[in-house]
Every structure is written in structure tokens, then in C-alpha cells.
Write an enzyme that holds these catalytic residues in place. Sequence first.
Site, PDB file in Angstrom:
ATOM      1  N   SER A  23      27.611   4.076 -47.735  1.00  0.00           N
ATOM      2  CA  SER A  23      28.252   2.967 -48.425  1.00  0.00           C
ATOM      3  C   SER A  23      29.731   3.282 -48.591  1.00  0.00           C
ATOM      4  CB  SER A  23      27.602   2.750 -49.795  1.00  0.00           C
ATOM      5  OG  SER A  23      28.256   1.720 -50.492  1.00  0.00           O
ATOM      6  N   HIS A  77      27.708   0.534 -44.564  1.00  0.00           N
ATOM      7  CA  HIS A  77      27.309  -0.482 -45.535  1.00  0.00           C
ATOM      8  C   HIS A  77      28.529  -0.885 -46.350  1.00  0.00           C
ATOM      9  CE1 HIS A  77      24.354  -2.512 -48.150  1.00  0.00           C
ATOM     10  NE2 HIS A  77      25.096  -2.107 -49.157  1.00  0.00           N
ATOM     11  N   MET A 114      27.364  -9.514 -52.768  1.00  0.00           N
ATOM     12  CA  MET A 114      27.025  -9.651 -54.178  1.00  0.00           C
ATOM     13  C   MET A 114      27.973 -10.691 -54.762  1.00  0.00           C
ATOM     14  SD  MET A 114      26.207  -5.746 -55.345  1.00  0.00           S
ATOM     15  CE  MET A 114      27.108  -4.835 -54.091  1.00  0.00           C
ATOM     16  N   ASP A 166      18.734   0.471 -51.271  1.00  0.00           N
ATOM     17  CA  ASP A 166      20.087   0.798 -51.718  1.00  0.00           C
ATOM     18  C   ASP A 166      20.066   1.073 -53.216  1.00  0.00           C
ATOM     19  OD1 ASP A 166      22.794   1.014 -52.196  1.00  0.00           O
ATOM     20  OD2 ASP A 166      23.254  -1.081 -51.782  1.00  0.00           O
ATOM     21  N   HIS A 223      26.816  -6.468 -47.525  1.00  0.00           N
ATOM     22  CA  HIS A 223      25.949  -6.873 -48.633  1.00  0.00           C
ATOM     23  C   HIS A 223      26.780  -7.749 -49.567  1.00  0.00           C
ATOM     24  CE1 HIS A 223      23.740  -5.502 -52.553  1.00  0.00           C
ATOM     25  NE2 HIS A 223      23.497  -6.771 -52.264  1.00  0.00           N
ATOM     26  N   MET A 229      31.847  -7.666 -53.642  1.00  0.00           N
ATOM     27  CA  MET A 229      31.592  -8.132 -55.009  1.00  0.00           C
ATOM     28  C   MET A 229      32.700  -9.093 -55.437  1.00  0.00           C
ATOM     29  SD  MET A 229      30.717  -4.474 -56.783  1.00  0.00           S
ATOM     30  CE  MET A 229      29.949  -3.148 -55.843  1.00  0.00           C
ATOM     31  N   ASP A 257      29.813  -3.244 -49.471  1.00  0.00           N
ATOM     32  CA  ASP A 257      29.462  -4.045 -50.643  1.00  0.00           C
ATOM     33  C   ASP A 257      30.614  -4.975 -50.987  1.00  0.00           C
ATOM     34  OD1 ASP A 257      26.853  -3.041 -51.393  1.00  0.00           O
ATOM     35  OD2 ASP A 257      27.851  -1.168 -51.899  1.00  0.00           O
TER      36      ASP A 257
END
Length: 214
Positions: A7, A32, A67, A174, A65, A36, A34
Site C-alpha cells: 500500500s 495498492h 474510499m 486489507d 481502492h 480518500m 488508497d
Amino acid sequence: MTKVLPSLLASDFTKLGHEIGAMEAAGADIFHLDIMDGQFVPNISYGMPVVEAISRTASIPLDVHLMTLDPEQFIEEFSGLGIDMVSFHIEATNHPHRLMQRIQQSGMKAGIALNPHTPIEHIRHLLPEIDFILIMTVNPGFGGQKFIDTCLDKVGELDAVRRENGYGYEIEVDGGINQETAERCREAGADLLVSGSHLFKSPDWQEAVRKMKQ
């Protein structure tokens, strides 16, 4: 074989290009990312300029990913950057099936993320068509949290459903992934393991990646 997904939010952003190359050399399979928005989760991570820089630098696949609220707004842009996998949270959209199809039609693998409190029943109707499912084993939005043991039940149940029905989705996990929890996830049926703090703080990245795959 289990794949390891570092990540990048846990990397040193002052040395991001170097750490991407070093983690690839250590045997990482997929990065990966993230994303947000400060609304779906409390924190804000990085936006499109950083994702674009990562896509130019990395030579292994990229897994985004989301979010975020309104995840639909980002799909075309990610496709244009060569992103390979995109997951969104079932709570973030009113039209998960349509969004899944849109991601797939854009040439990317579509995944749905399940928070620790989100039951599998909320996505059961999507299992025949989904490419992967991201099981969150911590509450999303913060790094360095402790692994929630009860989330392993979802991994095992999804693996059983997959085998019983011949479904082709992969199971990604995760949150709080280290050598010990990685082994438990693999035994439960996980295919993809996301790890941030554990990998990037390990003194020997190659050894840490190797052990996580075993």
C-alpha cells in the site's frame, strides 16, 4: 500463488519513485492505492496528479481502492491512466451493478470493498460477475490499525461460495496484514494481500514479501 500488494500510502513520499522501484525489485505483484475524500472516510490521501505520477513510474499493475462518495466520477480518468483494478464501497453508490459494469467496460477489473460491519449478503447478487472482493480487516481511513479477527469469517465464506458455484472472483484482504495475519488470510482463502506499514517498515523488503507469499 498469493499476491502481495504494498500500500503506497505507507511509503515515504519524499522518495516515492525510489521506493516504487525497490518494492518492485523485492517481488511485489501489484501496488495498492488508497483514494480518500475526507467524506466517506475522515482522512484525505492523494489525488489524480500523484496517481498519474505513480502510473508513469510503476511497471507492475495498479489497484485503486476508492474510499470516496460518488465513485462513479473517477472511472474514465483512472482508465486513461492505465489503472488495472478499481474497487468501491457498496455503501458509496446507489447503483453498484451499473458501476461494476462501467469499470469493466473501461477495461479494468471491478471490485467491491466490504467494511468490517458490512455483510456479504449486501453483494451476493453481484458475485457471479464481480472480478474481486476487498475484505477490510480494519475500519477504512487510517493506517496502522489492529487486524479484526472476525473478518476472517467473510474470507472463508466467500471462498466457500466461490468453490461451490465456480465463480471466478479473487479475494483481497486489507488491514493489519503482517506475516502472522497473512498466513491466516491465506489459509482462509485469500488471493491478494494488501500490506502497508508492515512492508515499508521491514528492514528487508524482499524477505518480507517472500514470507508473505509463502
